[in-house]
Design an enzyme around this catalytic site. Structure first.
Site, PDB file in Angstrom:
ATOM      1  N   HIS A 126      41.768  22.243  50.456  1.00  0.00           N
ATOM      2  CA  HIS A 126      42.516  23.512  49.754  1.00  0.00           C
ATOM      3  C   HIS A 126      43.856  23.402  50.199  1.00  0.00           C
ATOM      4  O   HIS A 126      44.097  23.299  51.447  1.00  0.00           O
ATOM      5  CB  HIS A 126      41.897  24.882  49.856  1.00  0.00           C
TER       6      HIS A 126
ATOM      7  N   GLY B 208      42.515  30.363  46.167  1.00  0.00           N
ATOM      8  CA  GLY B 208      42.491  30.421  44.677  1.00  0.00           C
ATOM      9  C   GLY B 208      43.679  29.509  43.954  1.00  0.00           C
ATOM     10  O   GLY B 208      43.876  28.540  44.679  1.00  0.00           O
TER      11      GLY B 208
ATOM     12  N   LEU C  42      34.285  31.005  46.759  1.00  0.00           N
ATOM     13  CA  LEU C  42      35.424  30.059  46.390  1.00  0.00           C
ATOM     14  C   LEU C  42      36.495  30.095  47.687  1.00  0.00           C
ATOM     15  O   LEU C  42      36.982  31.290  48.080  1.00  0.00           O
ATOM     16  CB  LEU C  42      36.331  30.648  45.262  1.00  0.00           C
ATOM     17  N   ASP C  43      36.762  29.180  48.337  1.00  0.00           N
ATOM     18  CA  ASP C  43      37.399  28.729  49.223  1.00  0.00           C
ATOM     19  C   ASP C  43      37.023  29.351  50.429  1.00  0.00           C
ATOM     20  O   ASP C  43      38.012  29.934  51.487  1.00  0.00           O
ATOM     21  CB  ASP C  43      38.847  29.129  49.001  1.00  0.00           C
ATOM     22  N   ALA C  44      35.946  29.933  50.643  1.00  0.00           N
ATOM     23  CA  ALA C  44      35.295  30.663  51.701  1.00  0.00           C
ATOM     24  C   ALA C  44      34.404  29.958  52.651  1.00  0.00           C
ATOM     25  O   ALA C  44      33.937  30.492  53.591  1.00  0.00           O
ATOM     26  CB  ALA C  44      35.019  32.006  51.222  1.00  0.00           C
TER      27      ALA C  44
END
Lengths: 290, 290, 290, 290
Positions: D199, D208, D234-236
């Protein structure tokens, strides 16, 4: 830092020729006595064929004290042909340090602040300076300050005096916090593995005097600091920690000096802390930091 | 990266003895012709008493082209006793580079990827290697690869061949991307200010051969890379950029080599980019990076 | 640090809508009065179409004093439609700061050490704490310490008292050195552009309380600190400086707190120094650091 | 790099509730069979009371193969109530990866270069792209490229196709090298602990879309990249590695994108390498990197 104080622990550090079964032998010994290991680190050096470890055991999990652990472990150490420098530290015993300074105060201010705020767990038994500029701040922290002048023709006598003042505290660390005087070889020997210097360059670049001036002339884009054990070879002892900071063409020598201070004090504090916690093992001229 | 392409600009770089009114003179000259400055950087070196600047002007805001700007600015340069190295770059002209390699491919792979993805604005006119290992990847990018062997007893001839191959492209940069051969003094002279090397250490530490091996023996806690202009003095030319990465006692020499590659390729790419954008001015043995 | 003291300088900072000829206008004005520029930085923000500059002029090269410069430059500022926040700092006038603290002492110790050693050129006029733990060290430095308790049901009164104590010094900087109390909106307004906070995370990560605890739960591999201007939006003001330090799975929350301190104090000191030297310009919610 | 190839090793990774004697049990088991440990790392998580280890044993020192080791160690694992995720990797078996890409090529170029130069020990079995821009460079490396378009109204079908293409290789890693499509929950589940994303922000900042744009608006002074396991959130997912690079007010969003690429590709390569070497253990939403 706040919270529940850490429970008492024994810190075992150890080096021996590598062979099969060392970890099993050591951990087996500890397990047989109920020892609860809370931290363990190992390193095998393939070049020299040596094995090193640092193990931290809860004191309360063993049926004997630090002296008892040392006594019983001696048989294991002998069996494994350990280096004679193996040891057991007891976190219940607060370590002592003596700090040597000159005029520049940033490292001393920093150490005093860390001790005062409870971050660095050490008794600073005394500060010795070849100038008096740092006497007041030292005494404001309730620590004795000794002034030992270093006249050009009386350095040997001065070092004799410093040695006497240091040795009466039998310190775990002799910290050269920008002391600016080169230790004579006999003191390097006596304090081997305990004398810690902060050099204001990224060694082996810029050994010796005026490293920031040298760095400016060479036009480097990063400057650094090196925390190392003192040996008779100037600025060539085993390196404990290094760090760097970015500089650019707009920085004068004075700017390098100023920026470098932030790296020096942080690098010294890290190196000293690791030394006091028994995290630094020396093999030849290199360190392992566990 | 996508978006509207940057409008054409002229990049003026310039050095002269410092005095009152230089900025007024230069910016007044540009303003008189309607020049719109979009980037401006200045530096005064208090030691030498010299002044340096880099100014970026929108081409479309001036009533003449790059040649016209050069012609008219020459009078200002003379008036200010500027160094003869002052210049006007035209971003409308795409720069050319020739890359010299040996066997290690990480820097070349990286440069090719940057050019292919449009990140680095340069034509790689040719790659020259003293081995053939990097021929295929070079040609896969549509770039000519020339193999020039360097036998122990035929280096002078090899360099004559390299020189011929390089000079026919009249490149803005000759990139030694881990080339591993020491340039002869006459090539250092001819390519002065254009030959860019990546050395795999944090200079001035570990000059010469096998720097990672040297770093491992010394037990440093950070390793680095240095991008610099090549001069006749080995690894002693003006430094453009440096960077470092942390290592520890668990890292073998091979680990240092591997970790170092990431620093080498990024440091070389940064230095090359700055060179091509006219951001690097040299004064004595030091650089300003604007 | 040591050496010849810097000669007196005037620091001009300035922002206006971008157009052709601004640099020529300003530098022409200075050159017309014989002003010797020793530092100059420019930035054009293409998004907003604004132009910003910081220029440093030798005081002795101008035929008038700071007030005279301000008076004469006002016409130029008006002509260029400058923001009303343009200013001329006089390095001959030593700036004043008031420091707000709670219990954690690392930032205050660090600031006091920097001032005492002559590194940070500021008068700390007073330290205000909602606890008394840092009273002694403050007074040992010859600085008044004011204790203002912050009971849960008396915060408004406490802030009234803090405001009175701060405002009587009319300080150039109000430093929240881990103060831990949220400034009310009216104080944010009154001290806008002067109140500087150090937040113990890499903003915008981990806004609000217990950022190290949040960082530990999220399992980040670096922690950070952010020095920023205080605004009514919690931890959302313009960022002056940030830095990070590496952590790993072996670090407990207490270890993060300890490691983070070194970043906090250095980041705060850098940000404060830049603020005091007039290097920080604010545009919208972003800063330029010249 | 060069030199003698590493001898075959077995990599044991393991987690279980902490108690006295675990290290002794495991190392005793290995020693009983003559196992020579060349790397060993331990971690106890005081919050959860769990113990984790990674041990590397010379294959040639044991009298059985990897399957034999797994079979015999199963009894120890059961005795210690180990997590079912414990495993024995065999370095003699070369791991496989499938890489998912979109248009941005910097991460793919970098991975291909690392594999081609022998630095990253993995077979890239296939590259799958929702655009064709990276087909040529993939095939130039002799690797199949599959184009799977992702129309706005056909994403589910596209993911079904991707799943089929991926699963036929049963890869050890599914690398999202700036893939830009959000994996559906069922693929997150199926590839749990194998799907690795890069990311382009320092998470948890700027989750995001368009993180560099967000970073520019917020005015941060460092930007970063995060390599993490993909989860349905998401992205976690658990963070494997992060790094940052300094930016300043002069950097446009495009500059952040360009600078960020260097961090993205290096961070992804480090995270992937550690994953493939069995260095990354996951516990809850956090990783240990041994």
């Amino acid at each position: 830092m706040a919270g529940v104080p850490d429970p008492q622990r024994y810190v075992l550090t150890f080096g021996c020729p590598d062979r099969t079964g060392i970890i099993a032998r050591i951990s087996g010994f500890l397990a047989d006595h109920g020892g609860m290991i809370v931290e363990a680190a190992y390193h095998t050096d393939p070049d020299s064929g040596w094995f090193f470890t640092r193990q931290v055991v809860l004191a309360g999990s063993l049926p004997f004290d630090a002296a008892g652990l040392r006594e019983r472990f001696a048989a294991v150490a002998e069996e494994l042909s350990a280096e004679s420098s193996w040891q057991v530290r007891d976190t219940g015993e607060r370590p002592r340090a003596v700090v040597l300074v000159s005029k520049a105060g940033h490292c001393l201010y920093d150490l005093l602040g860390r001790v005062a705020s409870g971050e660095l767990d050490v008794d600073i038994a005394a500060v010795i300076g070849n100038h008096t500029s740092l006497a007041d701040i030292t005494r404001a922290h309730g620590i004795p300050f000794h002034h030992v002048p270093f006249p050009a023709d009386g350095k040997a006598e001065a070092f004799t005096e410093v040695r006497k003042l240091v040795d009466e505290h039998d310190p775990h660390a002799v910290v050269l916090a920008r002391f600016m005087q080169v230790l004579p070889a006999d003191l390097c020997d006596e304090w081997a593995g305990r004398a810690i210097n902060i050099h204001h360059s990224f060694l082996p670049s810029f050994i010796g005097a005026r490293p920031y001036h040298q760095a400016h002339v060479r036009g480097v884009k990063l400057i650094g600091a090196t925390c190392h054990y003192v040996t008779a070879d100037l600025d060539a002892g085993p390196i404990i920690e290094q760090d760097v900071i970015r500089v650019d063409h707009g920085d004068s020598v004075d700017d390098l000096v100023r920026k470098g201070r932030d790296i020096e004090k942080v690098t010294l504090a890290r190196g000293l802390r690791w030394h006091l916690e028994g995290r630094v093992l020396v093999h030849g001229n290199r360190t392992m930091v566990f």
